[in-house]
Every structure is written in structure tokens, then in C-alpha cells.
Design an enzyme around this catalytic site. Structure first.
Site, PDB file in Angstrom:
ATOM      1  NE  ARG A  30     -20.061  -8.891 -53.630  1.00 59.28           N
ATOM      2  CZ  ARG A  30     -21.099  -9.210 -53.750  1.00 59.28           C
ATOM      3  NH1 ARG A  30     -21.914  -9.856 -52.687  1.00 59.28           N
ATOM      4  NH2 ARG A  30     -22.016  -9.182 -54.701  1.00 59.28           N
ATOM      5  CG  ASP A  31     -17.760  -9.854 -43.434  1.00 59.66           C
ATOM      6  OD1 ASP A  31     -16.767 -10.345 -43.525  1.00 59.66           O
ATOM      7  OD2 ASP A  31     -18.413  -9.693 -42.650  1.00 59.66           O
ATOM      8  CD  GLU A  96     -15.487 -10.490 -35.349  1.00 59.76           C
ATOM      9  OE1 GLU A  96     -15.095  -9.932 -36.301  1.00 59.76           O
ATOM     10  OE2 GLU A  96     -15.915 -11.659 -34.914  1.00 59.76           O
ATOM     11  CB  VAL A  97     -15.551  -3.300 -36.641  1.00 60.88           C
ATOM     12  CG1 VAL A  97     -15.430  -2.065 -37.205  1.00 60.88           C
ATOM     13  CG2 VAL A  97     -15.032  -4.530 -37.671  1.00 60.88           C
ATOM     14  CG  HIS A 101     -21.112  -3.669 -39.203  1.00 66.73           C
ATOM     15  ND1 HIS A 101     -20.436  -3.275 -38.037  1.00 66.73           N
ATOM     16  CD2 HIS A 101     -20.987  -4.860 -39.263  1.00 66.73           C
ATOM     17  CE1 HIS A 101     -19.791  -4.458 -37.392  1.00 66.73           C
ATOM     18  NE2 HIS A 101     -20.123  -5.276 -38.267  1.00 66.73           N
TER      19      HIS A 101
END
Length: 118
Positions: A30-31, A96-97, A101
Site C-alpha cells: 500500500r502507498d 517521485e521514487v 512502479h
């Protein structure tokens, strides 16, 4: 080799996170800043920084992102009502990462993908 990422540490369980799915190719969790009632990140276990870094060797893992998304959407009960899958690329794309994903978003009506300029 690509840089270490926070997702790599989650995949290896060095950072606490409940893995919703994991196999030899991908992991899902989960985020921590959900944008919808269901907001799950599905991540290749191999660090691929951006979509621009994808090679033909990554095709099986990237295909697995979609089959895992379908499985998780069913488990979350959002497969019939609908959901959105999002992959961002680089800063202007909202990434952002820098570990490729897929976001699985659902559980409510999701608005327009891009707002028109006023």
C-alpha cells in the site's frame, strides 16, 4: 547497477511494510500517502529507474505488473466498479521514487487524468 531505493528496502523487508503480493519478479504494497481508498504500488523487484530505462529483458516483469494489478483489484473488490493504473516517468511526469512502479487506484470514482488549463 541502478541505485538503491526505498522500494528495494521494502521488497527485501528491511523497512516494515505489509506485502500484499510478492513473487520472484514483482512486489506490491500500500502507498503510505493514499490518493484513493485503494492505492497499491506494484513494483518490479529489479530496480528500473524510469520507463526510459526499460529493456526487452524487462518485458516479463512489466507484464506481471498488469496480472498482479488484476489479481489485487479483484481481492480489493474494485474489479467490477473500475480502477486506474498509473505509471509516471521522470519529474515532469510526477515520478517521485526512481524505481519504476505502477499505482493501482480505486474504491471511488477517479477524476480526470489531466486537468485542462484554465
Amino acid at each position: 547497477m541502478a541505485e538503491e531505493t526505498i522500494f528495494s528496502k521494502i521488497i527485501r523487508q528491511e523497512i516494515p511494510a505489509k506485502l500484499l503480493y510478492q513473487d520472484e519478479l514483482v512486489s506490491a504494497f500500500r502507498d503510505i500517502h493514499p490518493q484513493a481508498p485503494t492505492h497499491i504500488l506494484i513494483v518490479p523487484n529489479k530496480v528500473i529507474p524510469t520507463v526510459n530505462d526499460v529493456t526487452t529483458e524487462d518485458e516479463v516483469a512489466l507484464g506481471r505488473l498488469f496480472t498482479v494489478a488484476r489479481k489485487l483489484a479483484t481481492e480489493e473488490g474494485i474489479d467490477e466498479s473500475g480502477y486506474r493504473l498509473v505509471v509516471n516517468c521522470n519529474r515532469d511526469g510526477g515520478q517521485e521514487v526512481f524505481h519504476l512502479h505502477m499505482h493501482l487506484l480505486g474504491g471511488k470514482r477517479i477524476g480526470r487524468l489531466v486537468q485542462a488549463d484554465a
